[in-house]
Design a protein around this motif. Structure first.
Motif, short mmCIF file in Angstrom:
data_model
loop_
_atom_site.label_atom_id
_atom_site.label_comp_id
_atom_site.label_asym_id
_atom_site.label_seq_id
_atom_site.Cartn_x
_atom_site.Cartn_y
_atom_site.Cartn_z
N VAL A 150 2.81 -28.08 -30.05
CA VAL A 150 2.05 -27.56 -28.91
C VAL A 150 2.57 -26.18 -28.49
CG1 VAL A 150 1.56 -27.87 -26.44
CG2 VAL A 150 1.29 -29.79 -28.04
N LEU A 151 3.89 -26.03 -28.41
CA LEU A 151 4.45 -24.74 -28.01
C LEU A 151 4.19 -23.67 -29.06
CD1 LEU A 151 7.82 -25.84 -26.37
CD2 LEU A 151 5.83 -24.85 -25.24
N ALA A 152 4.19 -24.05 -30.35
CA ALA A 152 3.85 -23.10 -31.40
C ALA A 152 2.40 -22.66 -31.26
CB ALA A 152 4.09 -23.71 -32.78
N GLY A 153 1.54 -23.60 -30.89
CA GLY A 153 0.13 -23.26 -30.68
C GLY A 153 -0.08 -22.37 -29.48
N VAL A 154 0.62 -22.67 -28.40
CA VAL A 154 0.49 -21.87 -27.18
C VAL A 154 0.94 -20.43 -27.41
CG1 VAL A 154 1.45 -21.54 -24.87
CG2 VAL A 154 0.64 -23.80 -25.57
N THR A 155 2.08 -20.27 -28.07
CA THR A 155 2.63 -18.93 -28.28
C THR A 155 1.99 -18.21 -29.46
OG1 THR A 155 4.41 -19.80 -29.67
CG2 THR A 155 4.86 -19.59 -27.32
N GLY A 156 1.29 -18.97 -30.31
CA GLY A 156 0.73 -18.36 -31.52
C GLY A 156 1.81 -17.95 -32.49
N SER A 157 2.94 -18.64 -32.42
CA SER A 157 4.09 -18.28 -33.26
C SER A 157 4.87 -19.52 -33.62
CB SER A 157 5.00 -17.29 -32.52
OG SER A 157 6.24 -17.16 -33.17
N ALA A 158 5.03 -19.78 -34.92
CA ALA A 158 5.81 -20.94 -35.36
C ALA A 158 7.27 -20.80 -34.92
CB ALA A 158 5.72 -21.07 -36.88
N GLY A 171 1.90 -25.84 -37.70
CA GLY A 171 0.60 -26.50 -37.58
C GLY A 171 -0.29 -25.70 -36.65
N LEU A 172 -0.18 -26.01 -35.38
CA LEU A 172 -1.01 -25.31 -34.39
C LEU A 172 -0.64 -23.85 -34.22
CD1 LEU A 172 -1.27 -28.05 -31.60
CD2 LEU A 172 -2.93 -27.49 -33.37
N ASP A 173 0.46 -23.43 -34.84
CA ASP A 173 0.83 -22.01 -34.74
C ASP A 173 -0.24 -21.11 -35.33
OD1 ASP A 173 1.59 -23.02 -37.40
OD2 ASP A 173 2.29 -20.97 -37.71
N SER A 174 -1.00 -21.62 -36.31
CA SER A 174 -1.98 -20.80 -37.03
C SER A 174 -3.36 -20.82 -36.38
CB SER A 174 -2.08 -21.26 -38.49
OG SER A 174 -0.88 -21.01 -39.17
N LEU A 175 -3.39 -20.96 -35.06
CA LEU A 175 -4.64 -20.81 -34.33
C LEU A 175 -5.06 -19.34 -34.35
CD1 LEU A 175 -4.01 -23.26 -31.34
CD2 LEU A 175 -5.40 -23.64 -33.40
N PRO A 176 -6.29 -19.02 -33.94
CA PRO A 176 -6.81 -17.64 -34.13
C PRO A 176 -5.97 -16.52 -33.54
CG PRO A 176 -8.60 -19.13 -33.57
CD PRO A 176 -7.34 -19.92 -33.41
N ASN A 234 -2.75 -16.19 -33.63
CA ASN A 234 -1.48 -15.99 -34.34
C ASN A 234 -1.41 -14.58 -34.91
OD1 ASN A 234 -0.11 -15.93 -37.16
ND2 ASN A 234 0.82 -17.70 -36.17
N GLY A 235 -0.31 -13.89 -34.65
CA GLY A 235 -0.16 -12.51 -35.08
C GLY A 235 -0.22 -12.33 -36.59
N ALA A 236 0.40 -13.27 -37.33
CA ALA A 236 0.40 -13.18 -38.79
C ALA A 236 -1.03 -13.32 -39.34
CB ALA A 236 1.30 -14.24 -39.39
N ILE A 237 -1.81 -14.21 -38.73
CA ILE A 237 -3.20 -14.41 -39.17
C ILE A 237 -4.02 -13.16 -38.92
CG2 ILE A 237 -5.31 -15.75 -38.81
CD1 ILE A 237 -3.04 -17.31 -40.17
N ILE A 238 -3.87 -12.59 -37.73
CA ILE A 238 -4.62 -11.37 -37.38
C ILE A 238 -4.25 -10.24 -38.32
CG2 ILE A 238 -4.95 -9.62 -35.59
CD1 ILE A 238 -4.51 -11.89 -33.52
N THR A 239 -2.94 -10.08 -38.59
CA THR A 239 -2.49 -9.03 -39.50
C THR A 239 -3.01 -9.25 -40.92
OG1 THR A 239 -0.47 -8.72 -38.19
CG2 THR A 239 -0.46 -7.85 -40.44
N MET A 240 -2.97 -10.49 -41.38
CA MET A 240 -3.43 -10.81 -42.73
C MET A 240 -4.92 -10.46 -42.89
SD MET A 240 -3.47 -14.51 -44.61
CE MET A 240 -1.73 -14.74 -44.28
#
Length: 463
Positions: A363-371, A410-415, A417-423
């Protein structure tokens, strides 16, 4: 009740503004203080900032900065020497057109398992993947999903021995090393790789049935490397082997033989070797790998000084982003509302703290957008509790380590997430075009793997 509302509002704003591109370096302290003020503790604002937020930020940076800077320098050296390109190019060439998707995934796996960051891997693999997909008429929109499987799942959280920060953060809390619960980690990795590839091949079949090809893409279309002066494949792999084998040798064989009794002295904090051995092993392995790349590629790199400086500067934003999120969590943990939330989470299956740990980290990884950010926050505020529960219920700390690491991916890769946006930016694609695949391979499949490991760990313990 007001304190809980303040925390939830602060977290919601963190998600929203992070997705809008506002730096976490700005968001974390501002929203932490907002939560403090709305909780009715405005008189403590400055104390919370300097003595809680900054202490949390500084503590994380002090502990993990050597890994961030060495990892960034290693990635830069692998890129500038041509080694990263050689590995990716040769794997794609060997597997050929029929296995284009698998080739991209395996190339990313090898690079990230060797300690190269997902950002460097994306830059290295994208031009090759784009050329290969265009040649074989595979939709370009599938590239991010393939990169995610190789760079943001099994090598990040599951495979034993991974030098990824997500596998490092749990070490000091549980007295483990990077090879914690290797059997369970390998099972999770197989599920992530197998599940992700099944989805991607299914999407490819659907695309071909609909006569969908590569597409008329123009944004960020780059010509791949000319192929001239590409380093030898096996030579390029050697630094990867140095990191992986060195990590095992230092943590299991070499460091335990040293005279480490001095760590009990007050000037070293009176710590146990188990609290630092995992971090020491990865630091030494990455250092040796960097020396190897420099020694064999002094002329090829061009300017070693420039590569070192570029890598060093490139480490600053990632470390301080994550450290700021940990500082944010440190403030939130002091609020009255968090005590209620904490009690609720700890009450979820109280006889099995693995479930509580998995939920909190995810949950915290999802909230922060960071694993790494979510994992850092969770263990900073709950790590001691989970270790106590592990002792109380006779749970192997290695199992707690592996669950914490897996849960961060898991939830870190929500929309947002900085790595997803950069990718997606590097690939010249949008969330609308590619995020569905990313969501399945980087969120759904890893969560399935996590649940399976919790079940197996609860039944058979760590192995």
């Amino acid at each position: 009740m007001m304190s809980i509302f303040a925390i939830l509002l602060s977290l919601s704003l963190l998600i929203y503004f992070a997705y809008r591109g506002v730096s976490v370096l700005v968001l974390a302290p501002v929203l932490a203080i907002l939560a403090v003020v709305l909780s009715g503790e405005s008189t403590q604002t400055m104390g919370m900032y300097t003595e809680v937020f900054m202490q949390g930020l500084g503590g994380f940076a002090i502990k993990y900065f050597p890994l961030f800077i060495l990892g960034a320098i290693f990635g830069t050296l692998m890129e500038d020497s041509g080694y990263a390109y050689s590995i990716a190019h040769n794997i794609v060439e060997k597997l050929g057109d029929k296995h284009a998707l698998l080739a991209v995934v395996l190339a990313c796996c090898i690079l990230t398992y060797g300690g190269i960051s997902a950002f460097v891997v994306t830059f290295a693999i994208y031009p090759i993947a784009a050329a290969l997909f265009k040649q074989t008429n595979i939709p370009k929109r599938l590239i991010p999903g393939a990169i995610c499987i190789g760079a943001l799942t099994l090598t990040m959280t599951a495979l034993p021995g991974s030098p990824a920060i997500h596998n490092v953060i749990p070490m000091p809390y549980f007295g483990t090393d990077a090879f914690a619960a290797p059997g369970l980690g390998i099972i999770a990795a197989i599920v992530m790789l197998g599940g992700g590839m099944l989805w991607m091949y299914r999407q490819l079949q659907v695309a071909h049935a609909n006569h969908e090809g590569y597409g008329n893409h123009m944004l960020n279309e780059k010509a791949p490397h000319s192929g001239i002066d590409v380093p030898n494949f096996w030579l390029a792999l050697t630094p990867i082997f140095i990191v992986i084998i060195g990590n095992y040798a230092f943590s299991k064989l070499i460091i335990p033989m040293w005279n480490n009794s001095y760590l009990a002295d007050e000037q070293f904090g009176g710590i146990a070797l188990s609290s630092v051995i995992g971090i020491w092993a990865i630091i030494l392995s990455l250092f040796l790998a960097c020396v190897f790349v420099i020694a064999l590629n002094f002329k090829r790199i061009g300017s070693v000084t420039e590569s070192l400086n570029k890598g060093a500067m490139g480490s600053l934003l990632p470390i301080f982003n994550t450290a700021s999120e940990v500082g944010y969590g440190s403030v939130i943990a002091t609020l009255a509302g968090f005590a209620v939330i904490k009690q609720y989470l700890m009450g979820i299956s109280p006889e099995n703290p693995l479930i509580s740990e998995a939920i909190m980290v995810n949950v915290l990884a999802g909230v922060t957008g960071s694993a790494s950010g979510g994992l850092g926050i969770a263990l900073e505020i709950m790590g001691d509790n989970y270790m106590q529960l592990a002792e109380q219920y006779n749970i192997d700390p290695e199992l707690m380590h592996r669950i914490a690491s897996l849960a961060s991916g898991g939830l870190d890769s929500l929309p947002h997430n900085g790595a997803i946006i950069t990718m997606l930016t590097i690939c010249g694609l949008t969330h609308r075009e590619s995020y569905k695949d990313i969501f399945v391979v980087a969120v759904i499949v890893p969560i399935i793997a996590l649940i399976l490991v919790i079940v197996l760990g609860s039944m058979f313990g760590s192995f």
